[in-house]
Design a protein around this motif. Structure first.
Motif, PDB file in Angstrom:
ATOM      1  N   LYS A   7      40.514  60.002  58.449  1.00 10.62           N
ATOM      2  CA  LYS A   7      39.964  61.014  59.345  1.00 10.62           C
ATOM      3  C   LYS A   7      40.282  60.694  60.812  1.00 10.62           C
ATOM      4  O   LYS A   7      40.500  59.550  61.174  1.00 10.62           O
ATOM      5  CB  LYS A   7      38.445  61.108  59.161  1.00 10.62           C
ATOM      6  N   ASP A  34      41.260  66.267  58.302  1.00 13.20           N
ATOM      7  CA  ASP A  34      39.869  65.823  58.283  1.00 13.20           C
ATOM      8  C   ASP A  34      39.507  65.137  59.592  1.00 13.20           C
ATOM      9  O   ASP A  34      40.256  64.296  60.094  1.00 13.20           O
ATOM     10  CB  ASP A  34      39.632  64.857  57.121  1.00 13.20           C
ATOM     11  N   TRP A  36      36.502  63.002  61.792  1.00 10.22           N
ATOM     12  CA  TRP A  36      35.228  62.265  61.816  1.00 10.22           C
ATOM     13  C   TRP A  36      34.430  62.824  62.988  1.00 10.22           C
ATOM     14  O   TRP A  36      34.612  62.431  64.136  1.00 10.22           O
ATOM     15  CB  TRP A  36      35.471  60.768  61.994  1.00 10.22           C
TER      16      TRP A  36
END
Length: 255
Positions: A7, A34, A36
């Motif tokens: 991520k 993705d 975080w």
């Protein structure tokens, strides 16, 4: 050594969340990347040091630092930046700096190392899509390191068992003038449709990022939104990854 997360960590001041951080997250997720992001990863009662610092800033392979006047005075953001700085100089993380309503000359000396990186400037009027295209280009370039063919010319010259229609489309593609962006994007999308027509869910999941990049950018093309060379580069990277995934030998693409 701690396992790196796939991520992208995003470092920002909470005061800049809705103006720039959240729009960046939105565009990256549309590309299948993705992120975080604290709103997705943390809930009330979590240990901030363990989650945000150790799991986020401490393990992510990529990180976006949104540097603004708010970030400069945020103790939490400065703590994250210090972790990322240490990891950057160890070669453990790629940093994407974004100067938000902050001029390069106004960067405090403590953050001068950030100004030595390629950065993008943004304010309330610029939007964030161009920033995310730069980030996606870097990520797909890194994904291409797992591919035997790094560009379309190498694909044409390879002995990959491509459908004849795909090979012909690639040969037509390289003959089109580089200024004719819409025609080039249309041919790339035709190649994408042929490659993914089997609709193999496992392969589509493996190639989630290039597939979602195609779906998103071609939608923009249909809407007659402005397309630039960065987006063409992004699609070229994506089609090379897809060719390797569907016809080559690589069975893993980690960002």
């Amino acid at each position: 050594m701690r396992k790196l997360s796939d991520k992208i960590f995003i470092c920002f001041s909470a005061k800049d969340r809705y103006d720039i951080a959240q729009p960046i997250v939105y565009h990256l997720k549309n590309y299948g990347i993705d992120v975080w992001y604290d709103r997705y990863e943390m809930v009330m009662g979590d240990n901030r040091l363990k989650k945000n610092i150790e799991e986020g800033a401490g393990t992510s392979k990529y990180a976006i630092i949104i540097l603004s006047s708010n970030t400069i005075t945020s103790l939490c953001a400065r703590e994250e930046i210090q972790i990322l700085k240490s990891r950057y100089f160890k070669g453990e993380v790629t940093i994407f700096p974004v100067l938000y309503e902050l001029k390069p000359l106004d960067i405090p000396p403590i953050f001068n190392w950030i100004s030595k990186l390629i950065f993008k400037e943004a304010d309330r009027s610029t939007g964030t899509l161009e920033i995310c295209n730069h980030i996606a280009c870097k990520i797909t370039c890194d994904m291409l390191k797992n591919c035997k063919c790094k560009n379309i010319y190498e694909i044409i010259q390879s002995n990959l068992l491509l459908p004849m229609s795909v090979r012909h489309l690639f040969e037509s593609y390289i003959k089109i003038d580089n200024s004719n962006l819409n025609s080039k994007i249309t041919l790339l999308y035709a190649i994408y449709i042929i490659i993914t027509e089997s609709n193999d869910s496992a392969l589509r999941q493996l190639c989630k990022v290039p597939c979602q990049i195609f779906d998103r950018l071609f939608t923009e093309n249909l809407l007659n939104l402005s397309i630039d060379y960065r987006e063409l580069w992004l699609l070229e990277n994506s089609v090379c990854i897809l060719v390797e995934c569907y016809y080559g030998s690589c069975m893993e693409f980690k960002i």
